[in-house]
Design an enzyme around this catalytic site. Structure first.
Site, mmCIF file in Angstrom:
data_model
loop_
_atom_site.group_PDB
_atom_site.id
_atom_site.type_symbol
_atom_site.label_atom_id
_atom_site.label_comp_id
_atom_site.label_asym_id
_atom_site.label_seq_id
_atom_site.Cartn_x
_atom_site.Cartn_y
_atom_site.Cartn_z
ATOM 1 N N CYS A 2 3.875 -36.625 5.224
ATOM 2 C CA CYS A 2 4.779 -37.538 5.935
ATOM 3 C C CYS A 2 5.658 -38.227 4.901
ATOM 4 O O CYS A 2 5.407 -38.156 3.709
ATOM 5 C CB CYS A 2 3.962 -38.590 6.676
ATOM 6 S SG CYS A 2 2.719 -37.857 7.738
ATOM 7 N N ARG A 28 10.079 -34.185 5.004
ATOM 8 C CA ARG A 28 8.622 -34.195 4.791
ATOM 9 C C ARG A 28 7.842 -34.123 6.097
ATOM 10 O O ARG A 28 6.628 -33.940 6.099
ATOM 11 C CB ARG A 28 8.221 -35.475 4.047
ATOM 12 C CG ARG A 28 8.847 -35.603 2.691
ATOM 13 C CD ARG A 28 8.438 -36.896 2.033
ATOM 14 N NE ARG A 28 7.039 -36.891 1.710
ATOM 15 C CZ ARG A 28 6.516 -36.466 0.571
ATOM 16 N NH1 ARG A 28 7.314 -36.004 -0.369
ATOM 17 N NH2 ARG A 28 5.218 -36.485 0.358
ATOM 18 N N TRP A 76 4.477 -35.827 10.027
ATOM 19 C CA TRP A 76 4.074 -34.457 10.318
ATOM 20 C C TRP A 76 2.633 -34.588 10.805
ATOM 21 O O TRP A 76 1.735 -34.930 10.033
ATOM 22 C CB TRP A 76 4.164 -33.589 9.067
ATOM 23 C CG TRP A 76 3.887 -32.151 9.333
ATOM 24 C CD1 TRP A 76 4.761 -31.224 9.801
ATOM 25 C CD2 TRP A 76 2.650 -31.458 9.122
ATOM 26 N NE1 TRP A 76 4.156 -29.996 9.912
ATOM 27 C CE2 TRP A 76 2.857 -30.107 9.510
ATOM 28 C CE3 TRP A 76 1.380 -31.841 8.669
ATOM 29 C CZ2 TRP A 76 1.844 -29.154 9.440
ATOM 30 C CZ3 TRP A 76 0.386 -30.886 8.608
ATOM 31 C CH2 TRP A 76 0.628 -29.555 8.988
ATOM 32 N N ASN A 102 0.331 -41.743 4.704
ATOM 33 C CA ASN A 102 0.529 -40.315 4.461
ATOM 34 C C ASN A 102 -0.779 -39.767 3.908
ATOM 35 O O ASN A 102 -1.341 -40.352 2.988
ATOM 36 C CB ASN A 102 1.661 -40.129 3.431
ATOM 37 C CG ASN A 102 1.838 -38.691 3.020
ATOM 38 O OD1 ASN A 102 1.557 -37.784 3.785
ATOM 39 N ND2 ASN A 102 2.307 -38.477 1.806
ATOM 40 N N GLY A 103 -1.254 -38.660 4.478
ATOM 41 C CA GLY A 103 -2.502 -38.070 3.983
ATOM 42 C C GLY A 103 -3.487 -37.900 5.112
ATOM 43 O O GLY A 103 -3.127 -37.993 6.287
ATOM 44 N N GLU A 487 9.644 -12.565 -0.089
ATOM 45 C CA GLU A 487 10.376 -13.825 0.031
ATOM 46 C C GLU A 487 11.471 -13.717 1.109
ATOM 47 O O GLU A 487 11.670 -14.646 1.896
ATOM 48 C CB GLU A 487 10.969 -14.195 -1.339
ATOM 49 C CG GLU A 487 11.910 -15.386 -1.376
ATOM 50 C CD GLU A 487 11.297 -16.713 -0.946
ATOM 51 O OE1 GLU A 487 10.095 -16.759 -0.663
ATOM 52 O OE2 GLU A 487 12.047 -17.697 -0.857
ATOM 53 N N LYS A 491 11.593 -16.163 4.383
ATOM 54 C CA LYS A 491 12.761 -16.996 4.726
ATOM 55 C C LYS A 491 13.157 -16.782 6.183
ATOM 56 O O LYS A 491 13.455 -17.724 6.898
ATOM 57 C CB LYS A 491 13.972 -16.663 3.828
ATOM 58 C CG LYS A 491 13.917 -17.150 2.422
ATOM 59 C CD LYS A 491 14.099 -18.649 2.238
ATOM 60 C CE LYS A 491 12.794 -19.390 2.264
ATOM 61 N NZ LYS A 491 11.988 -19.399 1.087
ATOM 62 N N GLU A 494 10.615 -18.253 8.627
ATOM 63 C CA GLU A 494 10.568 -19.702 8.520
ATOM 64 C C GLU A 494 11.762 -20.389 9.200
ATOM 65 O O GLU A 494 11.574 -21.330 9.952
ATOM 66 C CB GLU A 494 10.560 -20.001 7.018
ATOM 67 C CG GLU A 494 10.380 -21.391 6.615
ATOM 68 C CD GLU A 494 10.222 -21.515 5.104
ATOM 69 O OE1 GLU A 494 10.791 -20.708 4.338
ATOM 70 O OE2 GLU A 494 9.548 -22.462 4.685
ATOM 71 N N HIS A 510 2.054 4.680 3.833
ATOM 72 C CA HIS A 510 0.624 4.455 4.067
ATOM 73 C C HIS A 510 0.389 3.646 5.338
ATOM 74 O O HIS A 510 -0.695 3.122 5.552
ATOM 75 C CB HIS A 510 -0.007 3.762 2.851
ATOM 76 C CG HIS A 510 0.110 4.572 1.599
ATOM 77 N ND1 HIS A 510 -0.670 5.674 1.362
ATOM 78 C CD2 HIS A 510 0.953 4.470 0.547
ATOM 79 C CE1 HIS A 510 -0.327 6.205 0.185
ATOM 80 N NE2 HIS A 510 0.660 5.496 -0.318
ATOM 81 N N LYS A 613 8.248 -30.035 4.404
ATOM 82 C CA LYS A 613 8.641 -29.571 3.071
ATOM 83 C C LYS A 613 7.453 -29.511 2.125
ATOM 84 O O LYS A 613 7.310 -28.573 1.361
ATOM 85 C CB LYS A 613 9.704 -30.524 2.525
ATOM 86 C CG LYS A 613 10.202 -30.183 1.135
ATOM 87 C CD LYS A 613 11.047 -28.956 1.166
ATOM 88 C CE LYS A 613 11.563 -28.574 -0.201
ATOM 89 N NZ LYS A 613 11.996 -27.161 -0.198
HETATM 90 O O1 M6R Z 1 6.266 -27.654 -3.130
HETATM 91 P P1 M6R Z 1 5.642 -26.304 -3.348
HETATM 92 O O2 M6R Z 1 6.517 -25.395 -4.138
HETATM 93 O O3 M6R Z 1 4.267 -26.380 -3.927
HETATM 94 O O4 M6R Z 1 5.512 -25.677 -1.902
HETATM 95 C C1 M6R Z 1 4.864 -24.454 -1.707
HETATM 96 C C2 M6R Z 1 5.146 -23.898 -0.346
HETATM 97 O O5 M6R Z 1 4.677 -24.772 0.646
HETATM 98 C C3 M6R Z 1 6.640 -23.662 -0.135
HETATM 99 O O6 M6R Z 1 7.163 -22.788 -1.094
HETATM 100 C C4 M6R Z 1 6.907 -23.067 1.272
HETATM 101 O O7 M6R Z 1 6.368 -21.794 1.364
HETATM 102 C C5 M6R Z 1 8.401 -23.076 1.549
HETATM 103 N N1 M6R Z 1 8.654 -23.758 2.771
HETATM 104 C C6 M6R Z 1 8.988 -21.723 1.642
HETATM 105 O O8 M6R Z 1 10.349 -21.755 1.882
#
Ligand code: M6R
Length: 618
Positions: A2, A28, A76, A102-103, A487, A491, A494, A510, A613
Site C-alpha cells: 500500500c 502501490r 492493495w 502497510n504490510g 518478458e 507484459k 499484465e 516438444h 507495483k
Molecule cells: O520491485 P521488483 O523488481 O522486485 O518487482 C518484481 C516483480 O514484482 C515485478 O517485476 C513485476 O513482475 C512487474 N509488475 C512486471 O512488470
C-alpha cells in the site's frame, strides 16, 4: 503493497498534500484510499473503495476543514476485500485515534481475540483495525497518554510486516510511525515534514529525505523529528538527497507512465553506465565494497528475483557464465529458500529488484546471508530494504518507475548485471582489458540504438491496435531471446489481460506447437546472423514451422537480415548488435506492443487490475 503519506506543517492544507502524495503512490495499490486529518479535539476522515479520484470526489461531496496535520493511504487489499469499511484510515476510540498501515500483521487474530475479550468491537475485517485498537488500549493504559510510548509498546507486540502511522486528536501536532519490514521515509522540509512509503509521496515539496531503519519509531512534528528504537532508545535515520525531481514522476505528455518509461530507456541505460568505468575502460564499481579476494573465491552465483526482474536475471546468466565462467543459477525468490538451496561462503547471491521492497526477494536475501553467502543487490530505489540488507549494492539509475509494468527497470537491470559480470571477469582475470573495453563500447552504443528503435515506435503501436482482439499471442526466443520472449508474454498478460505465453523456440516441437492454428499471432525474436552455434538458422526454421501451420508471424530481426522476410507477416527491425546485447533492444518492441494493445482495449495501462507495483507481502 500500500502507499502511505503523512504530513505536518505550518502553511499548507494537510489533505491537499496528502491527496497529491497518494496520487503519486497510487501505483502501490489502488483498490481504496482514505485520509484522516487532526483538528483540535477530533479526527475527521474520509475513505472510499476505488481510486484516489473516488476519494477526492467523496471529499468534494463532504469537505474536510483545513488542517495542519494528517495521514493518508492507498490500498492493495490483503485482509478484507476492497470496501469503504476496510479502507484505511481506521479510526478508533470515539474518533480520537486514526491509523494507516502497510504490510501484514501475522498475529492479528490472536490480538483481536484478546482485545475482544477486553470489550472492544471491530467493524472491519482488517488487521489494521486490530493494530489501531491495540495502540489505543496501550495508549490509554501502560503508555498513560504518550503516543510515542504507545507506538513503541504496540510495535513490540506486532508480528509480520508493518509500517504504521498514527495520529491522535489530543496531540494535533504530531504523527507517530513505526517501521518493521515495510518501507518508510521522512521528507524533511522547512517548517513542515512528511512521511511516505517512498520519496515520490513528497518529491514535489522536498528532496531532502531520511531513511528509517527496521525497528525504528519516528515522532514527526512541523519543526523536526525524533527517532527511537522499539525499546525507546534514541536512534537515527540516514539522511540522503533525492537525485531526481518531480518531473521524473510525471507523464510528460505521454498517454501513460508505461509509455513514458519505455521512452526513458535510452537515458536509463546511459545513467546506469555513467561513472562505472574509467578512461582506460576498466570497471570501477567503487560502491561494491566487497573484498576482491572474496569475489575471486566465488564458485557459484545464484540470482534471486521475481517477475520481470527474474527475467533480467535470466538474461544476465548467459553473460555471467560466458564472460566469467562461473556456474550461475536463476531462482524465483519465493521458491529459493523453500528448496533448501546449497549456499555457502563461496556462493555469491545477486538479488535483483526495481523497488528493493519485494518481500519474497528480501526473504531470499536474508536466507542467503544466514547461510554465509555474500549478497549483491541490483536495485533502482536508493535506500530500500533489499540494498540495505545486502552486503553491497549496484544501483540502476533508471529514475522512478511508476507504471506497474516494469520496462526501463528491466533494461537497466540487464545493463547493471552486465557491469557486475564484467567486473567479476576483470577481478578474476577471465577477460583481458581490451576485451572488457570492447564490451563496454558495445554497451555505450545502446542508448543511441534504443533511440533509433523508439523513433520508429508508430509501426509497432499500429500492430498493437491491429492485433488487439487476438485470443492469445505466443512469443518464441532462443538463448538470450528466451527470457525476452517470457518478458514479452508477461507484459501482455499484465497490462492487456491477453493470454500469452513465452517459449524457448527449441521447445516448440516438444508440445507448444499444438497451440498454433490458423491466424495465431506468434512473435519470434531472431538472433543476429553472426550469433554462435548457428542459432539464427535454428530460429529461422522455427519461424517456418509455425508459419506452415497458419501462424501470423511477427518477426523481430536485425537490420539487414533479409532471410526472414519470406516467412514473416510482419518484420520489426532492431539495430544490429552483438548477441548478448540484443535483449536490450529486442524487448522494446514487445513493451510497446503490450502498451498499445492495452490502450486499444481501453484499459488502464498503468494500473492493471489485481496488481500493485511493489509486492511487499509474501
Ligand atoms: O520491485 P521488483 O523488481 O522486485 O518487482 C518484481 C516483480 O514484482 C515485478 O517485476 C513485476 O513482475 C512487474 N509488475 C512486471 O512488470
Amino acid at each position: 503493497m500500500c502507499g502511505i503519506v503523512g504530513y505536518v506543517g505550518n502553511e499548507r492544507d494537510a489533505k491537499k498534500v496528502i491527496i497529491e502524495g497518494l496520487r503519486r503512490l497510487e501505483y502501490r495499490g489502488y483498490d481504496s484510499a482514505g485520509v484522516a486529518v487532526a483538528q483540535q479535539s477530533a479526527i475527521e476522515y474520509r475513505k472510499k473503495a476505488g481510486k484516489v479520484a473516488d476519494l477526492e470526489a467523496a471529499i468534494e461531496a463532504a469537505p474536510l476543514d483545513k488542517s495542519a496535520l494528517g495521514i493518508g493511504h492507498t490500498r492493495w487489499a490483503t485482509h478484507g476485500g476492497p470496501s469503504d469499511v476496510n479502507a484505511h484510515p481506521h479510526v478508533v476510540g470515539d474518533d480520537k485515534l486514526a491509523v494507516v498501515h502497510n504490510g501484514i500483521i501475522e498475529n492479528f487474530s490472536t490480538l483481536r481475540a484478546e482485545l475482544e475479550a477486553k470489550g472492544y468491537n471491530f467493524v472491519s475485517e482488517t488487521d489494521t483495525e486490530v493494530a489501531g485498537t491495540l495502540l489505543l488500549e496501550v495508549y490509554n493504559t501502560e503508555a498513560e497518554g504518550d503516543l510515542t510510548r504507545a507506538m513503541q509498546l504496540t510495535a513490540q507486540r506486532l508480528e509480520g510486516a508493518f509500517t504504521l502511522l498514527a495520529i491522535h486528536a489530543d496531540h494535533p501536532d504530531r504523527i507517530v510511525a513505526a517501521r518493521w519490514n515495510s518501507p518508510l521515509v521522512i521528507g524533511a522540509g522547512e517548517g513542515e515534514n512528511f512521511l511516505s512509503s517512498d520519496v515520490s509521496g513528497f518529491i514535489e515539496f522536498t528532496r531532502d529525505a531520511v531513511e528509517l531503519d527496521n525497528g525504528q519509531i519516528v515522532t514527526l512534528t512541523a519543526d523536526g523529528y525524533e527517532v527511537t528504537t522499539f525499546d525507546g532508545e534514541a536512534a537515527e535515520g540516514k539522511p540522503f538527497r533525492v537525485e531526481w525531481d518531480v518531473t521524473a514522476a510525471e507523464k510528460g505528455g505521454f498517454n501513460s507512465f508505461m509509455e513514458k518509461e519505455i521512452f526513458d530507456q535510452p537515458a536509463a541505460v546511459r545513467d546506469t553506465l555513467y561513472g562505472r568505468f574509467n578512461e582506460e575502460g576498466a570497471l570501477t564499481l567503487d560502491e561494491l565494497r566487497i573484498d576482491e579476494a572474496l569475489l575471486r573465491s566465488v564458485n557459484k552465483i545464484i540470482i534471486v528475483a521475481c517477475g520481470t526482474a527474474a527475467y533480467a536475471g535470466q538474461v544476465a546468466r548467459y553473460a555471467i557464465e560466458h564472460w566469467c565462467r562461473i556456474p550461475t543459477e536463476v531462482e524465483l525468490a519465493h521458491e529459493f529458500r523453500y528448496r533448501d538451496p546449497i549456499v555457502d561462503q563461496q556462493t555469491l547471491v545477486v538479488a535483483v529488484s526495481q523497488s528493493g521492497e519485494t518481500m519474497d526477494t528480501l526473504m531470499a536475501v536474508r536466507h542467503a546471508r544466514e547461510q554465509g553467502a555474500k549478497v549483491i543487490a541490483i536495485c533502482n530505489t536508493v535506500g530500500a530494504s533489499i540494498p540495505r540488507e545486502a552486503d553491497a549494492v549496484l544501483y540502476t539509475y533508471a529514475g522512478p518507475e511508476i507504471a506497474v509494468a516494469s520496462t526501463k527497470a528491466f533494461i537497466s537491470q540487464i545493463v547493471a548485471a552486465y557491469l557486475l559480470a564484467l567486473y567479476l571477469a576483470q577481478v578474476r582475470g577471465n577477460k583481458f582489458a581490451d576485451e572488457i573495453r570492447g564490451i563496454i563500447a558495445e554497451l555505450q552504443e545502446m542508448p543511441d540504438k534504443l533511440q533509433t528503435l523508439l523513433d520508429n515506435a508508430d509501426e509497432i503501436k499500429q500492430l498493437g491496435q491491429d492485433l488487439a482482439n487476438s485470443k492469445s499471442v505466443l512469443f518464441l526466443g532462443r538463448h538470450v531471446g528466451f527470457p525476452v520472449a517470457l518478458e514479452g508474454a508477461l507484459k501482455l498478460k499484465e497490462v492487456a489481460y491477453l493470454h500469452s505465453e513465452g517459449f524457448a523456440a527449441g521447445e516448440l516441437k516438444h508440445g507448444p506447437i499444438a497451440l498454433v492454428e490458423e491466424g495465431q499471432p506468434v512473435f519470434v525474436i531472431v538472433p543476429s546472423k553472426g550469433s554462435r552455434h548457428n542459432l539464427h538458422a535454428k530460429v529461422f526454421s522455427n519461424i517456418q514451422e509455425v508459419r506452415a501451420r497458419g501462424a501470423v508471424t511477427i518477426v523481430i530481426a536485425e537490420e539487414g537480415d533479409e532471410d526472414v522476410v519470406e516467412f514473416a507477416n510482419h518484420v520489426i527491425r532492431i539495430p544490429e548488435s552483438a548477441g548478448l546485447m540484443q535483449p536490450i533492444l529486442s524487448t522494446v518492441p514487445l513493451q510497446l506492443f503490450a502498451c498499445s494493445v492495452a490502450e486499444a482495449r481501453g484499459l488502464n495501462v498503468d494500473q492493471p487490475r489485481n496488481l500493485a507495483k511493489s509486492v511487499t507481502v509474501e
